[in-house]
Scaffold this motif. Structure first.
Motif, PDB file in Angstrom:
ATOM      1  N   GLU A  74      42.934 -23.616  50.610  1.00  0.00           N
ATOM      2  CA  GLU A  74      42.864 -25.069  50.377  1.00  0.00           C
ATOM      3  C   GLU A  74      41.774 -25.427  49.356  1.00  0.00           C
ATOM      4  O   GLU A  74      41.974 -26.261  48.483  1.00  0.00           O
ATOM      5  CB  GLU A  74      42.574 -25.739  51.732  1.00  0.00           C
ATOM      6  CG  GLU A  74      42.367 -27.228  51.717  1.00  0.00           C
ATOM      7  CD  GLU A  74      43.640 -28.017  51.422  1.00  0.00           C
ATOM      8  OE1 GLU A  74      43.512 -29.202  51.171  1.00  0.00           O
ATOM      9  OE2 GLU A  74      44.738 -27.436  51.419  1.00  0.00           O
ATOM     10  N   ILE A  75      40.618 -24.768  49.462  1.00  0.00           N
ATOM     11  CA  ILE A  75      39.492 -25.116  48.578  1.00  0.00           C
ATOM     12  C   ILE A  75      39.480 -24.282  47.293  1.00  0.00           C
ATOM     13  O   ILE A  75      38.617 -24.474  46.428  1.00  0.00           O
ATOM     14  CB  ILE A  75      38.133 -24.994  49.309  1.00  0.00           C
ATOM     15  CG1 ILE A  75      37.907 -23.570  49.821  1.00  0.00           C
ATOM     16  CG2 ILE A  75      38.033 -26.018  50.428  1.00  0.00           C
ATOM     17  CD1 ILE A  75      36.568 -23.352  50.530  1.00  0.00           C
ATOM     18  N   ARG A 124      42.127 -35.515  47.691  1.00  0.00           N
ATOM     19  CA  ARG A 124      43.371 -36.257  47.942  1.00  0.00           C
ATOM     20  C   ARG A 124      44.221 -35.585  49.014  1.00  0.00           C
ATOM     21  O   ARG A 124      44.812 -36.250  49.859  1.00  0.00           O
ATOM     22  CB  ARG A 124      44.164 -36.416  46.633  1.00  0.00           C
ATOM     23  CG  ARG A 124      43.519 -37.431  45.683  1.00  0.00           C
ATOM     24  CD  ARG A 124      44.315 -37.629  44.426  1.00  0.00           C
ATOM     25  NE  ARG A 124      45.633 -38.191  44.726  1.00  0.00           N
ATOM     26  CZ  ARG A 124      46.514 -38.550  43.812  1.00  0.00           C
ATOM     27  NH1 ARG A 124      46.222 -38.413  42.531  1.00  0.00           N
ATOM     28  NH2 ARG A 124      47.676 -39.044  44.145  1.00  0.00           N
ATOM     29  N   ARG A 125      44.248 -34.241  48.978  1.00  0.00           N
ATOM     30  CA  ARG A 125      44.987 -33.519  50.024  1.00  0.00           C
ATOM     31  C   ARG A 125      44.333 -33.707  51.388  1.00  0.00           C
ATOM     32  O   ARG A 125      45.006 -33.924  52.384  1.00  0.00           O
ATOM     33  CB  ARG A 125      45.065 -32.023  49.684  1.00  0.00           C
ATOM     34  CG  ARG A 125      46.170 -31.663  48.721  1.00  0.00           C
ATOM     35  CD  ARG A 125      46.495 -30.176  48.775  1.00  0.00           C
ATOM     36  NE  ARG A 125      45.327 -29.342  48.575  1.00  0.00           N
ATOM     37  CZ  ARG A 125      44.844 -28.986  47.381  1.00  0.00           C
ATOM     38  NH1 ARG A 125      45.437 -29.413  46.271  1.00  0.00           N
ATOM     39  NH2 ARG A 125      43.781 -28.218  47.289  1.00  0.00           N
ATOM     40  N   ALA A 126      43.008 -33.617  51.419  1.00  0.00           N
ATOM     41  CA  ALA A 126      42.285 -33.770  52.690  1.00  0.00           C
ATOM     42  C   ALA A 126      42.559 -35.139  53.310  1.00  0.00           C
ATOM     43  O   ALA A 126      42.674 -35.282  54.524  1.00  0.00           O
ATOM     44  CB  ALA A 126      40.784 -33.573  52.473  1.00  0.00           C
ATOM     45  N   ALA A 127      42.708 -36.155  52.450  1.00  0.00           N
ATOM     46  CA  ALA A 127      42.900 -37.533  52.921  1.00  0.00           C
ATOM     47  C   ALA A 127      44.318 -37.806  53.410  1.00  0.00           C
ATOM     48  O   ALA A 127      44.601 -38.904  53.899  1.00  0.00           O
ATOM     49  CB  ALA A 127      42.537 -38.517  51.805  1.00  0.00           C
ATOM     50  N   GLN A 128      45.201 -36.829  53.308  1.00  0.00           N
ATOM     51  CA  GLN A 128      46.549 -37.025  53.862  1.00  0.00           C
ATOM     52  C   GLN A 128      46.544 -36.955  55.387  1.00  0.00           C
ATOM     53  O   GLN A 128      47.429 -37.489  56.046  1.00  0.00           O
ATOM     54  CB  GLN A 128      47.507 -35.965  53.289  1.00  0.00           C
ATOM     55  CG  GLN A 128      47.843 -36.214  51.824  1.00  0.00           C
ATOM     56  CD  GLN A 128      48.569 -35.033  51.193  1.00  0.00           C
ATOM     57  OE1 GLN A 128      48.885 -34.051  51.858  1.00  0.00           O
ATOM     58  NE2 GLN A 128      48.814 -35.125  49.892  1.00  0.00           N
ATOM     59  N   ASP A 165      43.216 -16.492  60.306  1.00  0.00           N
ATOM     60  CA  ASP A 165      44.266 -17.344  59.721  1.00  0.00           C
ATOM     61  C   ASP A 165      43.668 -18.665  59.256  1.00  0.00           C
ATOM     62  O   ASP A 165      43.990 -19.164  58.174  1.00  0.00           O
ATOM     63  CB  ASP A 165      45.368 -17.629  60.754  1.00  0.00           C
ATOM     64  CG  ASP A 165      46.238 -16.399  61.006  1.00  0.00           C
ATOM     65  OD1 ASP A 165      46.147 -15.439  60.217  1.00  0.00           O
ATOM     66  OD2 ASP A 165      46.992 -16.410  62.001  1.00  0.00           O
ATOM     67  N   ARG A 166      42.812 -19.216  60.104  1.00  0.00           N
ATOM     68  CA  ARG A 166      42.189 -20.517  59.779  1.00  0.00           C
ATOM     69  C   ARG A 166      41.266 -20.390  58.569  1.00  0.00           C
ATOM     70  O   ARG A 166      41.275 -21.230  57.664  1.00  0.00           O
ATOM     71  CB  ARG A 166      41.424 -20.999  61.016  1.00  0.00           C
ATOM     72  CG  ARG A 166      40.755 -22.346  60.873  1.00  0.00           C
ATOM     73  CD  ARG A 166      41.611 -23.483  61.393  1.00  0.00           C
ATOM     74  NE  ARG A 166      40.891 -24.752  61.292  1.00  0.00           N
ATOM     75  CZ  ARG A 166      41.030 -25.601  60.287  1.00  0.00           C
ATOM     76  NH1 ARG A 166      41.866 -25.339  59.300  1.00  0.00           N
ATOM     77  NH2 ARG A 166      40.357 -26.731  60.267  1.00  0.00           N
ATOM     78  N   VAL A 167      40.466 -19.327  58.545  1.00  0.00           N
ATOM     79  CA  VAL A 167      39.563 -19.083  57.403  1.00  0.00           C
ATOM     80  C   VAL A 167      40.372 -18.939  56.121  1.00  0.00           C
ATOM     81  O   VAL A 167      40.052 -19.543  55.091  1.00  0.00           O
ATOM     82  CB  VAL A 167      38.700 -17.818  57.640  1.00  0.00           C
ATOM     83  CG1 VAL A 167      37.965 -17.407  56.358  1.00  0.00           C
ATOM     84  CG2 VAL A 167      37.688 -18.056  58.756  1.00  0.00           C
ATOM     85  N   ASN A 168      41.457 -18.154  56.184  1.00  0.00           N
ATOM     86  CA  ASN A 168      42.302 -17.952  55.000  1.00  0.00           C
ATOM     87  C   ASN A 168      42.916 -19.262  54.523  1.00  0.00           C
ATOM     88  O   ASN A 168      42.980 -19.532  53.324  1.00  0.00           O
ATOM     89  CB  ASN A 168      43.413 -16.939  55.304  1.00  0.00           C
ATOM     90  CG  ASN A 168      42.877 -15.529  55.478  1.00  0.00           C
ATOM     91  OD1 ASN A 168      41.747 -15.237  55.076  1.00  0.00           O
ATOM     92  ND2 ASN A 168      43.673 -14.661  56.075  1.00  0.00           N
TER      93      ASN A 168
END
Length: 246
Positions: free
Chosen positions: A134-135, A191-195, A126-129
Motif C-alpha cells: 500500500e505504501i 486518497r486510498r486511505a480515505a476510502q 500478510d498484514r505487513v506485506n
C-alpha cells in the motif's frame, strides 16, 4: 456517511493569545479533508486539541458513534479509540528494518488461541506485506529504515499509523521536502486511505491540496474562514485577502 468527529465552539488561549477562537468542524467517516491557512491560523493547535496534547478552555470535542467526549482523555487513550497522528518530521526507528517498524506498530489482539495455533505469524506477515504494498515499500522490507529517502520515511510512518488501524488519521504537511514523484505517490496513498477512514491533511502546498481533490477547510485566527472545494474557497474574497495579506 456519518459524523466521526465533531469539534464544536472550541477556544483556547496561550498567555492571552487566542490560538483557537470558537472553532467548529465536523469530519465524516470516510472522508478526505484538507485544512489550510496562513501561519498562526490554528492548524497545529486544532490537531493538538483533537489528540489530547492541548486542553481547550471551552467547547466540545465529540468522537464516534457513541458520542464520546475526547476532552479530559489522555493522549494514549485518544490514540486507543482510533485517532492516529503523523507529525511533519518522520519518526521511524532508523536502525530497524522497514518490516520491523511495521510489525512494532501493528494493532494485534494477542489471544492465547492465536499463539497456540500459530495463526498470528502468518496473519501478521500478510498484514505487513499488504501495508508495505500500500505504501510502496514492498521491495525494501528488509532494508534498515535509516537508508530510506525522506519521502520513503514519510510513507513508512503513514504505514505504521495504518498498521494501528485508526478511524481518523491526522497528517501534518506530508508533501514538505518531497520530490514531485514522491508527492504524487503520497497523494494517491492518502486518497486510498480515505476510502475506508477519515483522513485530515494539514498542508501549505496548494498544488498538493488540488491533487487531493477533496473538501477544504480554511482556518484564520483560530476559526473557520471558509469551507468547500479548493476552487470555491480560493474565489472567496476573505480567503484572497488573508492569503495575499491585503
Amino acid at each position: 456517511m456519518s459524523t466521526l468527529l465533531e469539534v464544536s465552539g472550541v477556544s483556547v488561549s496561550f498567555d492571552g493569545f487566542r490560538a483557537i477562537n470558537n472553532l467548529s468542524i465536523q469530519i465524516a467517516e470516510p472522508e478526505l479533508r484538507a485544512v489550510i491557512g496562513p501561519n498562526g491560523a490554528g492548524k497545529t493547535t486544532f490537531m493538538d486539541i483533537v489528540t489530547g496534547k492541548t486542553k481547550p478552555d471551552e467547547g466540545r470535542v465529540i468522537w464516534g458513534d457513541k458520542s464520546i467526549s475526547l476532552i479530559g482523555m489522555s493522549e494514549s487513550e485518544i490514540a486507543q479509540v482510533g485517532i492516529g497522528r503523523k507529525f511533519q518530521k518522520p519518526t521511524v526507528f532508523e536502525a530497524q528494518t522497514v518490516q520491523e517498524n511495521i510489525v512494532m506498530a501493528l494493532k494485534n489482539p494477542r489471544g492465547p488461541f492465536d499463539l497456540l495455533l500459530g495463526r498470528k505469524d502468518a496473519d501478521q506477515q500478510d498484514r505487513v506485506n499488504a501495508i508495505a504494498e500500500e505504501i510502496g515499500l514492498r521491495t525494501v522490507l528488509d532494508q534498515p529504515s535509516g537508508v530510506l529517502s525522506h519521502g520513503q520515511k514519510q510513507w513508512l510512518e503513514i504505514g505504521m499509523l495504518l498498521a494501528q488501524d485508526p478511524r481518523l488519521l491526522l497528517v501534518d504537511e506530508p508533501a514538505a521536502g518531497m520530490t514531485p514523484s514522491e508527492r504524487e505517490h503520497t497523494t494517491d496513498l492518502l486518497r486510498r486511505a480515505a476510502q475506508t477512514r477519515a483522513v485530515v491533511v494539514v498542508e501549505h502546498d496548494m498544488e498538493f491540496v488540488r491533487r487531493l481533490n477533496c473538501k477544504v477547510t480554511v482556518l484564520h485566527q483560530g476559526s473557520v474562514l471558509a469551507e468547500g472545494s479548493l476552487d470555491h474557497v480560493t474565489k472567496n474574497q476573505d480567503v484572497i485577502d488573508v492569503y495575499l495579506g491585503r
